[in-house]
Write a protein that holds these residues in place. Sequence first.
Motif, PDB file in Angstrom:
ATOM      1  N   THR A  62       0.834  -1.200   0.000  1.00 14.98           N
ATOM      2  CA  THR A  62       0.000   0.000   0.000  1.00 14.98           C
ATOM      3  C   THR A  62       0.875   1.259   0.000  1.00 14.98           C
ATOM      4  O   THR A  62       2.032   1.225   0.425  1.00 14.98           O
ATOM      5  CB  THR A  62      -0.922   0.030   1.223  1.00 14.98           C
ATOM      6  N   HIS A  64       0.943   3.850   1.969  1.00 17.51           N
ATOM      7  CA  HIS A  64       1.526   4.242   3.261  1.00 17.51           C
ATOM      8  C   HIS A  64       2.681   3.322   3.654  1.00 17.51           C
ATOM      9  O   HIS A  64       3.648   3.774   4.254  1.00 17.51           O
ATOM     10  CB  HIS A  64       0.468   4.335   4.368  1.00 17.51           C
ATOM     11  N   GLN A  68       6.084   5.253   4.115  1.00 20.80           N
ATOM     12  CA  GLN A  68       6.564   5.312   5.493  1.00 20.80           C
ATOM     13  C   GLN A  68       7.782   4.434   5.734  1.00 20.80           C
ATOM     14  O   GLN A  68       8.501   4.634   6.698  1.00 20.80           O
ATOM     15  CB  GLN A  68       5.431   4.992   6.459  1.00 20.80           C
ATOM     16  N   ARG A  75       2.550  11.150   5.290  1.00 24.20           N
ATOM     17  CA  ARG A  75       1.135  11.035   5.606  1.00 24.20           C
ATOM     18  C   ARG A  75       0.365  10.589   4.356  1.00 24.20           C
ATOM     19  O   ARG A  75       0.612  11.098   3.264  1.00 24.20           O
ATOM     20  CB  ARG A  75       0.591  12.370   6.119  1.00 24.20           C
ATOM     21  N   VAL A  76      -0.569   9.655   4.562  1.00 20.80           N
ATOM     22  CA  VAL A  76      -1.360   9.118   3.455  1.00 20.80           C
ATOM     23  C   VAL A  76      -2.819   9.048   3.878  1.00 20.80           C
ATOM     24  O   VAL A  76      -3.139   8.509   4.934  1.00 20.80           O
ATOM     25  CB  VAL A  76      -0.884   7.705   3.048  1.00 20.80           C
ATOM     26  N   TYR A  78      -6.355   7.652   2.274  1.00 17.33           N
ATOM     27  CA  TYR A  78      -7.035   6.882   1.236  1.00 17.33           C
ATOM     28  C   TYR A  78      -8.479   7.373   1.161  1.00 17.33           C
ATOM     29  O   TYR A  78      -9.076   7.709   2.182  1.00 17.33           O
ATOM     30  CB  TYR A  78      -7.028   5.394   1.580  1.00 17.33           C
ATOM     31  N   LEU A  93      -5.981   0.235   9.210  1.00 13.31           N
ATOM     32  CA  LEU A  93      -5.212   1.442   9.532  1.00 13.31           C
ATOM     33  C   LEU A  93      -5.411   1.913  10.969  1.00 13.31           C
ATOM     34  O   LEU A  93      -4.828   2.923  11.365  1.00 13.31           O
ATOM     35  CB  LEU A  93      -5.608   2.571   8.571  1.00 13.31           C
ATOM     36  N   THR A  96      -2.221   2.669  12.688  1.00 12.78           N
ATOM     37  CA  THR A  96      -1.153   3.130  11.804  1.00 12.78           C
ATOM     38  C   THR A  96      -1.058   4.651  11.880  1.00 12.78           C
ATOM     39  O   THR A  96      -1.986   5.350  11.474  1.00 12.78           O
ATOM     40  CB  THR A  96      -1.422   2.699  10.348  1.00 12.78           C
ATOM     41  N   ASN A  98      -0.234   8.400  10.942  1.00 13.48           N
ATOM     42  CA  ASN A  98      -0.128   9.173   9.709  1.00 13.48           C
ATOM     43  C   ASN A  98      -0.770   8.520   8.496  1.00 13.48           C
ATOM     44  O   ASN A  98      -0.368   8.781   7.357  1.00 13.48           O
ATOM     45  CB  ASN A  98       1.327   9.523   9.404  1.00 13.48           C
ATOM     46  N   ALA A  99      -1.769   7.669   8.721  1.00 14.31           N
ATOM     47  CA  ALA A  99      -2.532   7.080   7.612  1.00 14.31           C
ATOM     48  C   ALA A  99      -3.986   6.956   8.047  1.00 14.31           C
ATOM     49  O   ALA A  99      -4.270   6.622   9.191  1.00 14.31           O
ATOM     50  CB  ALA A  99      -1.973   5.719   7.216  1.00 14.31           C
TER      51      ALA A  99
END
Length: 136
Positions: A62, A64, A68, A75-76, A78, A93, A96, A98-99
């Motif tokens: 993915t 992120h 990462q 940062r991601v 979706y 997530l 997780t 920053n996602a």
Amino acid sequence: MGGGCNFASDRELARRVLSVAPDMRLNALANRACLHRVIRMCLAAGVRQFLDVGCGIPTIGTPHEVAQQLVPSARVVYVDSEPIAVTHGELLLNRTPNAAIAQADLRDIDEVLAADRVRRLLDFQQPVAVLMFAVL
């Protein structure tokens, strides 16, 4: 493509598609490799934020994970309109940093940009790479 984020209906559809288009697996792998190259190029150019619109259910490699691994603070967010994809993404997530994933329709950019998770995680005063892979 492998991985475990799929359903029986997905596997059946893949079997049917591959029976008439055997190169589709290679196309999917090439698409994923291109996505990874784009993320690495963006990171090399200093971009640290990604908006993956029309993401679907997360699969192996993915954005992120790729971003990462190289820049842990990347940062991601979706975005998908399909409730099952969003719910599944939320579960994956959950822990997780920053996602995040948001539910919005890619055809309505105002809805995408107004989504709470998009606004909370991305700083539009800084560069943001918009990823839209395999949505057309």
